[in-house]
Design a protein around this motif. Structure first.
Motif, mmCIF file in Angstrom:
data_model
loop_
_atom_site.group_PDB
_atom_site.id
_atom_site.type_symbol
_atom_site.label_atom_id
_atom_site.label_comp_id
_atom_site.label_asym_id
_atom_site.label_seq_id
_atom_site.Cartn_x
_atom_site.Cartn_y
_atom_site.Cartn_z
ATOM 1 N N PHE A 184 81.035 103.900 95.686
ATOM 2 C CA PHE A 184 79.804 105.159 95.655
ATOM 3 C C PHE A 184 80.415 106.056 94.185
ATOM 4 N N TYR A 200 77.498 101.770 69.554
ATOM 5 C CA TYR A 200 75.850 101.858 69.495
ATOM 6 C C TYR A 200 75.528 103.210 68.921
ATOM 7 N N ILE A 253 78.675 106.429 86.730
ATOM 8 C CA ILE A 253 77.877 105.978 85.666
ATOM 9 C C ILE A 253 76.546 106.575 85.774
ATOM 10 N N SER A 254 76.299 107.400 86.716
ATOM 11 C CA SER A 254 75.019 108.230 86.561
ATOM 12 C C SER A 254 75.235 109.443 85.869
ATOM 13 N N ILE A 255 76.265 110.014 85.877
ATOM 14 C CA ILE A 255 76.514 111.372 85.400
ATOM 15 C C ILE A 255 76.643 111.585 84.082
ATOM 16 N N PRO A 256 75.919 112.302 83.156
ATOM 17 C CA PRO A 256 75.986 112.312 81.784
ATOM 18 C C PRO A 256 77.393 112.887 81.341
ATOM 19 N N LEU A 278 79.007 104.561 91.178
ATOM 20 C CA LEU A 278 77.681 104.887 90.816
ATOM 21 C C LEU A 278 77.508 106.213 90.377
ATOM 22 N N LEU A 279 78.302 107.157 90.988
ATOM 23 C CA LEU A 279 78.341 108.501 90.612
ATOM 24 C C LEU A 279 78.836 108.661 89.063
ATOM 25 N N ARG A 339 82.897 98.206 88.017
ATOM 26 C CA ARG A 339 81.816 97.358 88.616
ATOM 27 C C ARG A 339 81.765 95.791 88.203
ATOM 28 N N LEU A 352 69.933 108.660 79.897
ATOM 29 C CA LEU A 352 71.036 109.473 79.463
ATOM 30 C C LEU A 352 71.384 109.300 77.913
ATOM 31 N N PHE A 390 70.820 116.551 73.408
ATOM 32 C CA PHE A 390 71.855 117.363 73.575
ATOM 33 C C PHE A 390 72.491 117.709 72.150
ATOM 34 N N ASN A 444 69.582 104.201 89.073
ATOM 35 C CA ASN A 444 70.583 103.227 89.369
ATOM 36 C C ASN A 444 70.617 102.681 90.810
ATOM 37 N N MET A 494 81.075 120.548 83.293
ATOM 38 C CA MET A 494 81.485 121.164 84.511
ATOM 39 C C MET A 494 82.970 121.296 84.603
ATOM 40 N N PHE A 553 78.499 114.410 78.959
ATOM 41 C CA PHE A 553 78.456 115.732 78.342
ATOM 42 C C PHE A 553 78.425 116.840 79.542
ATOM 43 N N PHE A 554 77.594 116.548 80.196
ATOM 44 C CA PHE A 554 77.448 117.472 81.635
ATOM 45 C C PHE A 554 78.899 117.528 82.291
ATOM 46 N N VAL A 601 82.743 107.384 82.777
ATOM 47 C CA VAL A 601 81.282 106.394 82.488
ATOM 48 C C VAL A 601 82.178 104.879 82.541
ATOM 49 N N LEU A 639 71.398 113.942 86.537
ATOM 50 C CA LEU A 639 72.350 113.295 87.309
ATOM 51 C C LEU A 639 71.368 112.679 88.559
ATOM 52 N N LEU A 647 70.232 121.192 78.354
ATOM 53 C CA LEU A 647 71.585 121.383 78.384
ATOM 54 C C LEU A 647 72.187 121.729 77.171
ATOM 55 N N GLY A 699 80.847 107.807 73.226
ATOM 56 C CA GLY A 699 80.389 108.937 74.135
ATOM 57 C C GLY A 699 81.582 110.133 73.599
ATOM 58 N N PHE A 728 81.514 101.925 73.569
ATOM 59 C CA PHE A 728 80.958 103.109 74.309
ATOM 60 C C PHE A 728 81.694 104.354 74.462
ATOM 61 N N VAL A 734 68.897 109.748 87.083
ATOM 62 C CA VAL A 734 69.927 108.524 86.939
ATOM 63 C C VAL A 734 70.477 107.827 88.171
ATOM 64 N N MET A 735 70.766 108.675 88.930
ATOM 65 C CA MET A 735 71.417 108.044 89.903
ATOM 66 C C MET A 735 70.576 107.280 90.932
#
Lengths: 321, 315, 628
Positions: free
Chosen positions: B134, C123, B140-143, B137-138, B200, C209, C216, C261, B150, B145-146, B193, C254, C232, B255, B251, C257-258
């Motif tokens: 879990f 990339y 790799i889904s969160i940008p 998953l969180l 994974r 993203l 962004f 995924n 935060m 920069f965001f 990320v 979020l 953003l 990033g 990457f 993308v979640m």
């Protein structure tokens, strides 16, 4: 009798360590120049252990691999697979691994239709009729046609592979270890089927196997391959009952047989020579009890012995077993 | 081994050459005229012509490429008009900062990712596996920069544990402590990320390896399960994990551009974005080629590590 | 293919992802129809309104624009860009990958060099360079993101295609008269499509993203138009004073993308055939045990005895009874042959002894294994481990796959010794060299530092045997140890094993499908069919006068050298599938002596003659013959 398949000085050299430009680092001679011919209606067995070049030979015969030198003549004409639709009607190939030779995402009907459609331009109705005939000949139920390959056991899949080969309607079949992936009870079924089909359709077989006993049950003539060369070739019963080449003898003595006590035919732990660094002269001499200086100087050529057997050996064994 | 390294270094030459061509061609696609862009639209035609000649823009493409390449090989990447400074000096200054940020993140994500993946595979379908899956998953889904924003909000503004941005304090000593406190948030944001991706992949590589026959052999020998996992399985899994580390390093480096923006980190990524917005072509060109070249060298290191690990790779 | 939606629906997380994604897509689609404020109209008087304030559900941004409206329009834009980029990259990448992989050779070489070159960039450098050249803008950001992802797709798809292009069915298609173009379209593509779908579904989130990232940075969508990334980016300056303007678009990215995924993982799991069979499960250190029936007693003090052993494979809702109640015993110094065709359960029975059946899916559901009177089935892990390789050792079939590829054979031998004995490294190494000598490996001192791939098949199997001998075990379980070898090498290995067993007084369970091998090395033999023993007795008795019709018919199938060209006596039909076992005798379907009685009830393994057992009510031989 006519010669339907004639190989003259056929050889295959694989480059090892290819580079984008310039020559490769090393060469492996998978098949040394060899000459063989197959008469119409006969079964020529080819025996050899892994790495002897038998599969490479088979793939060259059906045009899947270009030979490095030499010629292949089919029905007197040089092999020409420029037009796949003409070529596929002359010679066909039965694969070792029955499951991987069937596309997992096609139904058996689609698989069976491919040769009929592309090689023979048959109409849908003709194709249906022809498939029914072939399935009857190989003892497969027509209800299998709408299933996918993974639903079949190895033996059934091999029957389907054979059925597809028959659909091409070629007279010459190259059978590359067609039963080595099968259990003995199923192996016997498939071997018997192959024998029946041969009589029924007048086929010519080139039957490749590592198993001497299997080759013996199907072959008229047999060629023994060692390290890319034919070391012995002749009528099957002659070769098996009175091996002339020490390697053939070793092969025959090695197979475990009920009723024969265990003894290692070779005292030393020896195996095939390194293909990147082949020995001079006869490739078998390091394992051979009869090897002499002569064997190390120059590789022996095939020479005719008694009873129509040809052997490549300076010290052929005498006839008694 | 030395021979292998030398061979890999030589094989990198065409890659570097290719990179320079790609960058040059992309930059040559720029519509309009760099000289006008530099001087602004109010420039007189004479001045534009003169600048063009100075920059060599009146010569044919091929010639311009080789002049540019030749200059670069001598360490002359040209001058940035927006900063009025040598491109190489600027890039070198900035790249150090990026290297600190990305390097820290890379080490973090490699260690955390592999460890998480191995634990996850060893406890497949257990509580730890579910929790890690879990979290991954969180992650790799969160940008990134965001996530960075935060983190600033929570750890810098609310909790005041770390500084909001920058690499060094404005006043005060530039010591290791200051660096670490400035580095923590951006490095963590950047690592998340890649940690997820590596975890994974390590998990699936481990699962793949654990099914292999040689694992059964190890167990049949009576080797302890701990050693089966960490010695037998992980070593074999590393063969497929290491190339991914190489890709992930790219990457992380990528990033870093976002993270440098968010945290005002004086790195090469922020420099590039600024240069693009100001259309400072020479600075973009020089920065891209320099960083790409460093990445190529890094990948050679990865290959060498791989060949040390796997005796089947011919050296 | 039909099972795909079902498999996907079964995955609850993926279903959740699908639902969330569906909602987001529907919202994005109907955005123009919703009564929303204009997303681009500024109203500085109303700037930075909090969420849930009057007239602005999610509040307003620094220019007083309605955040909800901007969010929905932005989502619409981000989704469109992400999907387009993914599809474009996948299509181009797959086409390049398929062509390179299928044709191979120089074409492949040149294409892949190009791809490698593009992948030599981190990339974002490439993306930045492209945006720098084309100028900032959403369309250009899309092009950049798609372009930098093409090499990833190309490399991935090429790898898959190479694997497929070397499959035999491609050769078969060629021999069926098909042209290259047709083979690519009808044979290769259908096998690659699932991989492409997996690749798209697992990277699409990433693409969203990335485009958000470029926006962004201010290099994607340009004001006043906004996608989620640029929202953003614009909110960043007000992060500390008005965090809600950042949280709203960030949370949306979020969520999207979640959801993608989760869905992507579901798609991958549903399409990956390896996962269908549950094969990607990690095998546990020991086989799972779920015995429901009472555990059978140990009969007499024997070295090793299997009593009513039952092992199953539980895959989804099917149960394959691989071993359906096997009794066997081995005495010190004895070689017991276990013979049967593939699927007869002989290997599973042997692996069950030391709990080495892969689990999941394997489960031992009944019976016992007694080693010197002690039941191993419910023994704790540490007990089992102390016996594995120490008292009871295994030799496996394929020595290349069963040795660790990255350790030298010496290291692997040393490890085997040190797992049970506190030898120091030097002692263990000397012992390893002795072991290699004992299996007659020439130049043992040098070979000890070789890797498995540097040895030939026969040499590797000698190492396998040396490893089994490492701790002087009492019992060796040899699972088809010579099947993967050539006959001439097989003969060497068999005679080595036979010598070793006589020298050391080893008990061997020798698993094979070859009657010739059994005849040469085994004292006693048990024949397995469909998970059970159908006949057992002294090797000579059974091979000379098989009592069970299956044994007799199977032996007749085997071609033997020296009999010339002939028709073989085949057994018609196939063995039963072990998840659907018939009621009575499993062989009745294929047996020409079968009567109704054979099919009605379970048939017991009964004594037949002096030393044999047979599971048949009308055996081929009389008990008297069997006693001879």
């Amino acid at each position: 009798m006519t010669t339907v398949l004639k190989l003259t000085n056929l050889s295959k050299i694989f480059p090892v360590g290819k580079r984008l430009f310039g020559p490769p680092k090393a060469l492996v001679r998978a098949v040394q120049p060899l000459s063989l011919s197959v008469e119409e209606g006969e079964t020529l067995g080819i025996v050899g252990e892994s790495g002897c070049g038998k599969s490479t030979l088979a793939r060259m015969l059906v045009g899947l691999l270009p030979p490095s030198s030499g010629t292949i003549e089919i029905n007197g004409e040089p092999l020409d697979n420029a037009d796949p639709t003409l070529f596929g009607r002359k010679i066909q190939y039965v694969f070792q691994d029955p499951i991987s030779s069937l596309n997992p995402r096609k139904t058996i009907r689609q698989i069976m239709e491919a040769p009929l459609r592309h090689l023979h331009n048959m109409s849908a109705a003709d194709r249906g009729r022809r498939i029914a005939e072939i399935f009857a000949a190989v003892n497969l139920r027509e209800e299998f046609l709408d299933r996918y390959p993974h639903e079949f056991s190895g033996g059934q899949a091999q029957r389907i592979g054979i059925a597809r080969t028959l659909a091409a309607d070629a007279r010459i079949l190259i059978l590359d270890e067609p039963v080595s992936a099968l259990d003995v009870s199923v192996q016997a079924q498939v071997l018997n089927l192959l024998a029946n089909l041969k009589d029924e359709f007048g086929l010519t077989y080139l039957f490749i196997s590592h198993d001497l006993a299997v080759v013996e049950t199907v072959s008229d003539r047999v060629a023994v391959l060692y390290f890319g060369s034919v070391v012995e070739v002749g009528p099957a019963d002659e070769v098996f009952s009175h091996p002339k080449h020490p390697y053939t003898k070793l092969l025959a003595d090695s197979a475990p047989v009920v009723g024969r006590p265990l003894k290692a035919p070779e005292g030393r732990a020896t195996e095939l020579p390194n293909p990147l660094n082949p020995p001079d002269g006869c490739a078998f001499r390091v394992r051979c009890a009869y090897a002499s200086d002569q064997c190390g100087r120059e590789a022996p050529r095939l020479e005719k012995q008694s009873d129509g057997v040809w052997t490549a050996c300076y010290h052929p064994l005498s006839g008694s077993k | 081994m030395a021979g292998y390294i030398l061979k890999r270094l030589i094989s990198a030459l065409p890659v570097l050459f290719g990179i320079s061509i790609i960058v040059f061609v992309i930059m040559a696609m720029i519509p309009g005229d760099p000289a006008t862009a530099i001087l602004g639209s109010y420039a007189t035609p004479e001045n534009v012509e003169k600048l063009k000649r100075d920059l060599g823009l009146d010569k044919p493409m091929m010639q311009r490429y080789f002049i540019w390449l030749g200059n670069m090989l001598q360490g002359d990447f040209g001058r940035s008009f927006s900063l009025n400074r040598s491109v190489l000096d600027e890039v070198l200054d900035r790249f150090g900062a990026t290297l600190i940020l990305a390097g820290t993140s890379f080490v973090l994500c490699s260690i955390l990712g592999i460890a998480a993946g191995v634990v996850s595979a060893a406890r497949q379908y257990g509580l730890a596996d579910r929790a890690i899956t879990f979290a991954v998953l969180l992650g790799i889904s969160i940008p990134s920069f965001f996530l960075g924003m935060m983190m600033i909000l929570i750890f810098a503004v609310k909790l005041r544990w770390f500084p909001v941005s920058g690499m060094w304090p404005i006043y005060g000593a530039r010591d290791l402590y200051a660096l670490i406190s400035h580095l923590t948030l951006p490095a963590l944001s950047l690592a998340v990320v890649a940690t997820g991706v590596i975890a994974r992949l390590s998990r699936s590589a481990m699962l793949e390896v654990l099914r292999q026959d040689f694992i059964r052999t190890a167990r049949a020998k009576g080797v302890h399960e701990r050693s089966v996992i960490w010695r037998h399985a992980l070593r074999a899994a590393m063969v497929s994990i290491i190339p991914v580390l190489g890709v992930q390093a790219g990457f992380v480096l990528s990033g870093a551009v976002y993270i440098e923006m968010v945290f005002q980190w004086p790195g090469v990524g922020r420099m590039l974005v600024d240069a693009i917005l100001k259309r400072d072509i020479l600075l973009v060109q020089g920065g891209v080629v320099f960083v790409a070249a460093c990445y190529v060298i890094f990948n050679i290191t990865v290959d060498v590590a791989q060949s040390l690990l796997d005796p089947r790779i011919k050296t | 293919m039909m099972a795909f939606p079902k498999l996907l629906a079964r995955n609850r997380l993926a279903l959740g992802g699908l639902i969330v994604m569906g909602l987001v897509v529907v919202l994005a689609l109907i955005t123009p129809l919703l009564p929303l404020a204009d997303p681009d109209v500024t109203n500085t008087a109303n700037r930075f309104k909090r969420p849930f304030s009057e007239g602005a559900l999610l509040g307003t941004d620094h220019l007083g624009r309605d955040l909800l409206s901007r969010l929905l329009w932005g989502t619409r834009l981000s989704l469109a860009v992400g999907f387009t980029a993914a599809i474009a990259a996948a299509t181009l990448g797959a086409a390049i990958g398929i062509i390179a992989g299928y044709y191979g050779g120089r074409i492949d070489n040149i294409i892949m060099r190009g791809v490698d070159m593009l992948m030599a960039f981190p990339y974002i450098l490439l993306a930045l360079a492209i945006v720098a050249a084309l100028g900032p803008g959403l369309m250009n950001a899309l092009i950049a993101v798609a372009a930098v992802n093409i090499p990833f797709f190309a490399r991935n798809i090429r790898g898959i295609t190479v694997g497929i292009a070397h499959k035999e069915f491609i050769d078969a298609a060629r021999l069926s008269g098909m042209t290259d173009a047709r083979i690519i379209l009808t044979e290769v593509l259908p096998n690659v499509v699932p991989v492409i779908v997996i690749a798209i579904s697992t990277t699409i989130g990433w693409m969203i993203l990335e485009t958000a990232g470029l926006s962004f940075l201010g290099l994607g969508s340009q004001p006043p138009q906004a996608d989620l990334g640029s929202m953003l980016g614009e909110a960043r300056s007000a992060l500390i004073t008005n965090p809600h303007t950042s949280v709203v678009p960030g949370a949306m990215i979020l969520i999207i993308v979640m959801a993608i995924n989760l869905l992507g993982d579901g798609v991958r799991d549903a399409l990956d055939p390896r996962l269908k069979s549950g094969a990607l499960s990690r095998p546990m250190p020991t086989t799972m045990v779920k015995r429901t029936m009472p555990v059978p007693e140990a009969k007499a003090e024997t070295l090793l005895a299997l009593r009513g052993l039952k092992t199953q494979f539980q895959v989804k809702d099917r149960v394959y009874k691989a071993v359906g109640g096997v009794d066997l015993q081995v005495n010190p110094g004895e070689c017991l042959g276990l013979i049967g065709e593939s699927g007869s359960g002989k290997s599973v029975a042997a692996l069950s002894i030391m709990g080495l059946v892969a689990s999941p899916p394997g489960v031992i559901t009944g019976g016992a294994v007694y080693y010197r009177g002690e039941d191993l089935i419910d023994a704790p892990y540490e007990k089992l481990r102390s016996l594995r390789g120490n008292r009871i050792a295994y030799i496996f079939q394929d020595p290349l796959a069963t040795l660790h590829p990255l350790y030298t054979v010496g290291d692997q031998l040393i490890e085997a010794v040190r797992a049970h004995h506190p030898f120091n490294k030097t002692e263990a190494r000397a012992h390893a060299i002795d072991l290699l000598k004992s299996v007659r490996i020439p130049n043992a001192e040098q070979r000890v530092d070789s890797y498995p791939h540097e040895m030939s098949g026969g040499m590797r199997q000698r190492v396998g045997i040396a490893m089994a001998l490492a701790n002087d075990p009492e019992i060796i379980i040899a699972d088809e140890p010579t099947t993967a070898l050539d006959v001439t090498v097989q003969a060497q290995i068999l005679s080595l094993l036979d010598d070793l067993r006589r020298e050391r007084g080893l008990a061997i369970i020798f698993i094979t499908h070859d009657f010739g091998v059994v005849a040469q090395v085994c004292d006693r033999v048990a024949v397995m069919y469909a998970g059970r023993i159908v006949e057992e007795g002294p090797t000579r008795t059974i091979l000379n006068a098989p009592a069970h019709p299956y044994t007799a018919r199977l032996m007749a199938c085997v071609p033997e050298l020296g009999q010339g060209r002939r028709e073989l006596a085949a057994i018609q039909g196939l063995p039963p599938v072990v998840d659907k076992m018939p009621k009575g005798c499993a062989f009745a379907e294929r047996c020409n002596k079968a009567s109704d009685a054979c099919r009605q009830a379970n048939i017991e393994l009964v004594r037949h003659g002096a030393n044999s057992l047979v599971r048949c009510i009308s055996p081929e031989t009389s008990a008297l013959e069997a006693s001879e």
